[in-house]
Design a protein around this motif. Structure first.
Motif, mmCIF file in Angstrom:
data_model
loop_
_atom_site.group_PDB
_atom_site.id
_atom_site.type_symbol
_atom_site.label_atom_id
_atom_site.label_comp_id
_atom_site.label_asym_id
_atom_site.label_seq_id
_atom_site.Cartn_x
_atom_site.Cartn_y
_atom_site.Cartn_z
ATOM 1 N N LEU A 112 3.077 13.396 11.246
ATOM 2 C CA LEU A 112 4.381 12.816 11.562
ATOM 3 C C LEU A 112 4.374 11.310 11.308
ATOM 4 N N MET A 113 3.260 10.661 11.638
ATOM 5 C CA MET A 113 3.140 9.232 11.366
ATOM 6 C C MET A 113 3.223 8.967 9.865
ATOM 7 N N ASP A 114 2.593 9.826 9.081
ATOM 8 C CA ASP A 114 2.653 9.672 7.627
ATOM 9 C C ASP A 114 4.063 9.938 7.106
ATOM 10 N N ALA A 115 4.710 10.959 7.662
ATOM 11 C CA ALA A 115 6.060 11.299 7.203
ATOM 12 C C ALA A 115 7.058 10.185 7.493
ATOM 13 N N PHE A 116 6.885 9.478 8.608
ATOM 14 C CA PHE A 116 7.808 8.409 8.981
ATOM 15 C C PHE A 116 7.342 7.040 8.489
ATOM 16 N N GLY A 117 6.311 7.023 7.653
ATOM 17 C CA GLY A 117 5.862 5.764 7.068
ATOM 18 C C GLY A 117 5.122 4.857 8.023
ATOM 19 N N MET A 118 4.605 5.402 9.123
ATOM 20 C CA MET A 118 3.876 4.587 10.086
ATOM 21 C C MET A 118 2.434 4.349 9.659
ATOM 22 N N VAL A 119 1.949 5.127 8.713
ATOM 23 C CA VAL A 119 0.602 4.966 8.192
ATOM 24 C C VAL A 119 0.622 5.312 6.713
ATOM 25 N N LYS A 120 -0.246 4.683 5.935
ATOM 26 C CA LYS A 120 -0.295 4.895 4.494
ATOM 27 C C LYS A 120 -1.646 5.465 4.113
ATOM 28 N N VAL A 121 -1.631 6.509 3.307
ATOM 29 C CA VAL A 121 -2.873 7.156 2.877
ATOM 30 C C VAL A 121 -3.556 6.282 1.829
ATOM 31 N N GLU A 122 -4.852 6.030 2.032
ATOM 32 C CA GLU A 122 -5.648 5.259 1.084
ATOM 33 C C GLU A 122 -6.450 6.225 0.213
ATOM 34 N N THR A 123 -6.397 6.039 -1.096
ATOM 35 C CA THR A 123 -7.082 6.949 -2.024
ATOM 36 C C THR A 123 -8.248 6.287 -2.750
ATOM 37 N N ARG A 124 -8.383 4.972 -2.638
ATOM 38 C CA ARG A 124 -9.446 4.269 -3.359
ATOM 39 C C ARG A 124 -10.763 4.344 -2.597
ATOM 40 N N ASN A 125 -11.857 4.329 -3.348
ATOM 41 C CA ASN A 125 -13.192 4.304 -2.757
ATOM 42 C C ASN A 125 -13.611 2.843 -2.604
ATOM 43 N N ILE A 126 -13.230 2.236 -1.472
ATOM 44 C CA ILE A 126 -13.458 0.816 -1.250
ATOM 45 C C ILE A 126 -14.128 0.618 0.102
ATOM 46 N N LEU A 159 -6.650 12.922 4.833
ATOM 47 C CA LEU A 159 -5.208 13.202 4.877
ATOM 48 C C LEU A 159 -4.695 13.267 3.450
ATOM 49 N N LYS A 160 -4.057 14.378 3.101
ATOM 50 C CA LYS A 160 -3.567 14.613 1.744
ATOM 51 C C LYS A 160 -4.738 14.472 0.764
ATOM 52 N N ASP A 161 -4.580 13.605 -0.255
ATOM 53 C CA ASP A 161 -5.654 13.432 -1.230
ATOM 54 C C ASP A 161 -6.429 12.142 -0.974
ATOM 55 N N GLY A 162 -6.369 11.633 0.254
ATOM 56 C CA GLY A 162 -7.077 10.404 0.581
ATOM 57 C C GLY A 162 -7.551 10.417 2.021
ATOM 58 N N TYR A 163 -7.433 9.268 2.670
ATOM 59 C CA TYR A 163 -7.934 9.140 4.032
ATOM 60 C C TYR A 163 -7.217 7.993 4.738
ATOM 61 N N VAL A 164 -7.356 7.982 6.060
ATOM 62 C CA VAL A 164 -6.968 6.836 6.875
ATOM 63 C C VAL A 164 -8.163 6.485 7.747
ATOM 64 N N VAL A 165 -8.194 5.244 8.224
ATOM 65 C CA VAL A 165 -9.318 4.752 9.019
ATOM 66 C C VAL A 165 -8.891 4.675 10.477
ATOM 67 N N GLN A 166 -9.671 5.316 11.351
ATOM 68 C CA GLN A 166 -9.433 5.272 12.789
ATOM 69 C C GLN A 166 -10.476 4.361 13.435
ATOM 70 N N ASN A 167 -10.009 3.308 14.091
ATOM 71 C CA ASN A 167 -10.923 2.394 14.783
ATOM 72 C C ASN A 167 -11.386 3.000 16.095
ATOM 73 N N LEU A 168 -12.621 2.676 16.475
ATOM 74 C CA LEU A 168 -13.227 3.189 17.702
ATOM 75 C C LEU A 168 -13.402 2.057 18.698
ATOM 76 N N PRO A 169 -13.406 2.362 20.000
ATOM 77 C CA PRO A 169 -13.595 1.317 21.015
ATOM 78 C C PRO A 169 -15.057 0.959 21.248
ATOM 79 N N PHE A 170 -15.939 1.452 20.404
ATOM 80 C CA PHE A 170 -17.369 1.182 20.562
ATOM 81 C C PHE A 170 -18.027 1.130 19.191
ATOM 82 N N LYS A 171 -19.207 0.536 19.149
ATOM 83 C CA LYS A 171 -20.007 0.466 17.935
ATOM 84 C C LYS A 171 -21.148 1.476 18.014
#
Length: 698
Positions: free
Chosen positions: A209-223, A261-273
């Motif tokens: 839903l976040m992707d559908a409403f433009g709240m997050v963008k799928v990244e496809t590059r290997n960076i 997500l789809k043909d790429g990914y998104v990054v989820q930050n964690l509260p710990f290392k």
């Protein structure tokens, strides 16, 4: 006969049918949602999808699926979202439909069940009681006032709650027990709803839903993570539920996970290392992984608190509401030392290369830019190999490095080169696997190793064959000098012929080395075509030319051996090496690389693959499972039963009519009803009517 039709008379029933309105759309929708056919269909589809999700490994990289299934089936399975079944839109849709269907069933039936277990049905009529399958009639000499407390005591002893309704002509005692049976239906269905809601909560529905409403963008590059834009990153707490992966090398740390997500990914930050202190892996004798674990230190970003734990397969670590699983392992940037042998130009010349996995190395060859991209290192390579007896067995071929060679146009060929020579049928070869496209087959180049297990002899031989002047000299020496007895014009003519022939042979050798045997044969055929020989002579001339070239190649190989160790003649092992070298050199034009990368040594650095998840729906699943189990238990093992005793005064005594029912008709109730009737007869001292014996069974 009269043709007049008799008038049609409508009965009240016919008139009622004609005037009954059709069910409304809402009513029909409710009936459809609560139908058993819909529920069974949805459950079957869910079961099939669950089997697919279990058999087909989920959330792998698209390249992995492409390698396994090939381009056609990869695209089919991708379009069906089979690589992430449990988060597929159609799967979530089925869950929602099943929630709606089950909720409709509960809302439709639960109120009636609750009313039923509170109702003692004191309005039951004598006529209806006589219609029960389980019934009995007696006559007792006692009065109603005497019989009522006795009957109530018996019903209480048998677990029945009861009520009494009296009138001038009769007294009805109604008892019921097992109301939890009806509650079990509600528990089971609500449990299913809770489980489905838990599954929906833990799905990727929120992320989609976040992707559908433009709240997050799928990244496809290997960076690198540091270069991932902010709109492709999700802050801590941005997702209520997720499941992501991260690879962390030894002595490195990470504080994010990647969610496909789809043909790429998104990054989820964690509260710990997560800092990886050490990664340990054990192998079977065959080289296959046996077990692996990671010793990690977790640091709370807010408080700085640290804990050190070991994560094993099937033994996850729970921290700050997150679950950390040991899911995989891989390379963490193994340091590599290699030799780059030129296959063209100054063939047979090597240059040292130092690099590491995940690094890139650029170079120019023949004024064309190339780039080496090292992608993986494997310590063990277990492959099926046919033995000398023809039986297939598993063989460890030792460590290997995988890399891609990319040209200026961006086209890449993947290579897998082995560190050590591999033995096949008593002979050793340096292997180089070649894969020209993703999902395509892997082909192998076999370069023979010499008696020292080295590649030096082959490369020296290749260097000799690539030296046009040296090959012309060898050809000239093989043709022989002009006979010393020949003088004058004949001597000069023979010298010119020898020089021309040796140059032609050197050209053929060059064609063989740089373009392959087929190109050399075409060159011979072209030269013979100019001579316009008869067909029978062409074949002989072609064989003679190939024989001469082979003789020159053998002489060149012998000179190579002599330059290395002073050999002057072929041995059987040398002859085998020569044949294998000819096969390898003939395949070099199709190898696709101007260099051969020979791995020499490595310093292995491993990385651990961790899966981090946050699953608030897990508590819902636990609660729903407990409700479902409890509901099934109550439905199957608790019997919902009713008993009525109708007392009608008659003279100095009374007539008794006993009737009972069970929601499930079974032999057990037959026995229970008979025992209850026997006890009632004993306590009330009643006698059965001769014309109405007890009816304890259907």
């Amino acid at each position: 006969m009269s043709d007049t039709q008799p008038p049609v008379t409508l009965t009240p029933l016919d008139d009622e049918k004609r005037l009954t309105p059709a069910p409304s759309v809402t009513r029909r929708l409710l009936l459809w949602l609560t139908s058993m056919n819909l529920a069974v269909t949805l459950l079957v589809v869910l079961a099939i999808a669950s089997v697919i999700g279990t058999v087909l490994k989920q959330n792998e990289s698209f390249n992995s699926y492409l390698d396994v299934f090939g381009p056609f089936w990869f695209a089919v399975f991708r379009d069906l979202s089979l690589y992430d079944v449990y988060s597929a839109t159609w799967f979530v849709g089925i869950l929602l439909f099943l929630v709606a269907s089950t909720s409709s069933c509960v809302s439709r039936n639960a109120p009636g069940f609750l009313r039923d277990i509170r109702n003692f049905r004191l309005n039951a009529q004598e006529k209806s009681l006589r219609g029960f399958a389980h019934r009995a009639e007696w006559r007792a000499d006692a009065t109603t006032e005497t019989l009522v407390p006795r009957i109530q005591a018996i019903l209480t002893r048998h677990g029945y709650a009861h009520r009494v309704k009296s009138s001038a002509t009769e007294t009805l005692i109604s008892g019921r027990k097992g109301g939890l049976n009806r509650i079990g239906y509600i528990f089971a269905h609500v449990g299913i709803i809770v489980i489905l809601l838990g599954g929906l909560i833990d799905s990727k529905m929120q992320l989609k839903l976040m992707d559908a409403f433009g709240m997050v963008k799928v990244e496809t590059r290997n960076i690198p993570v540091s270069e991932v834009p902010a709109d492709s990153q999700i802050p801590v707490g941005g997702l209520q539920a997720f499941r992501g992966t991260v690879n962390i090398p030894e002595h490195k740390w990470g504080d994010v996970v990647f969610i496909g997500l789809k043909d790429g990914y998104v990054v989820q930050n964690l509260p710990f290392k997560i800092y990886v202190n050490k990664f340990t892996i054990e192998h079977y004798d065959t080289g296959m992984p046996k077990s692996y674990e990671s010793n990690v230190t977790l640091t709370n970003k807010t408080t700085g608190e640290q804990i050190t734990r070991t994560i094993e397969v099937n033994h996850p670590l729970h921290y700050m509401g997150y679950n950390i699983f040991q899911s995989s392992f891989g390379d963490g940037g193994t340091e590599l030392k290699m030799q780059a042998w030129q296959l063209a130009g100054k063939a047979g010349v090597a240059q040292p290369i130092e690099s590491a996995v995940f690094q890139k190395k650029g170079f120019d060859f023949d004024q064309k830019p190339y780039q080496l991209e090292f992608t993986d290192f494997r310590l063990y390579n277990i492959n099926p190999v046919a033995g000398e007896d023809g039986v297939i067995h598993q063989q460890n071929m030792g460590p290997s490095v995988t890399f891609k060679l990319r040209n200026a146009a961006g086209e890449a060929i993947e290579y897998q080169n082995y560190f050590l020579p591999v033995t096949f049928k008593g002979h050793q070869y340096f292997l180089s696997g070649v894969k020209r496209s993703i999902g395509g087959p892997q082909q192998f180049l076999y370069i023979p190793a010499d008696h020292k297990g080295s590649i030096d002899t082959f490369m020296a031989f290749l260097g000799t064959l690539s030296d046009h002047a040296k090959m012309q000299a060898i050809a000239a020496s093989l043709i022989g000098e002009v006979d010393s007895s020949v003088t004058g014009k004949d001597q000069a003519t023979n010298a010119q012929i020898a020089q021309s022939a040796s140059a032609s042979i050197a050209d053929l050798v060059g064609t063989f080395v740089h373009q392959g045997f087929g190109a050399m044969q075409q060159q011979i055929d072209g030269a013979l075509a100019k001579r316009k020989l008869p067909p029978e002579e062409v074949k002989k001339a072609e064989q003679a030319s190939i024989s001469v070239v082979r003789s020159v190649l053998e002489r060149a190989f012998l000179e190579t051996l002599a330059a290395q160790g002073g050999k002057q003649e072929f041995t059987e092992a040398d002859a085998k090496f020569f044949d294998d070298a000819m096969d390898a050199i003939s395949a070099l034009p199709a190898y696709g690389s101007p260099i051969f990368v020979q791995p020499v040594s490595f310093n292995q650095i491993q990385s651990t693959g961790l899966e981090v998840s946050r699953a608030p729906g897990a508590d819902w699943l636990l609660l729903g499972s407990l409700m479902l189990v409890a509901g099934i238990f109550m439905s199957f093992y608790i019997h919902y039963r009713r008993q009525w005793v109708l007392i009608k005064p008659e003279g100095q005594g009374a007539q008794l009519l006993v009737a009972g029912s069970d929601i499930r008709k079974n032999i057990e109730f037959d026995k229970a009803f008979s025992e209850l009737c026997a006890e009632l007869m004993r306590v009330t001292q009643a006698k059965p009517n001769s014309d109405n014996p007890p009816q304890p069974s259907v």
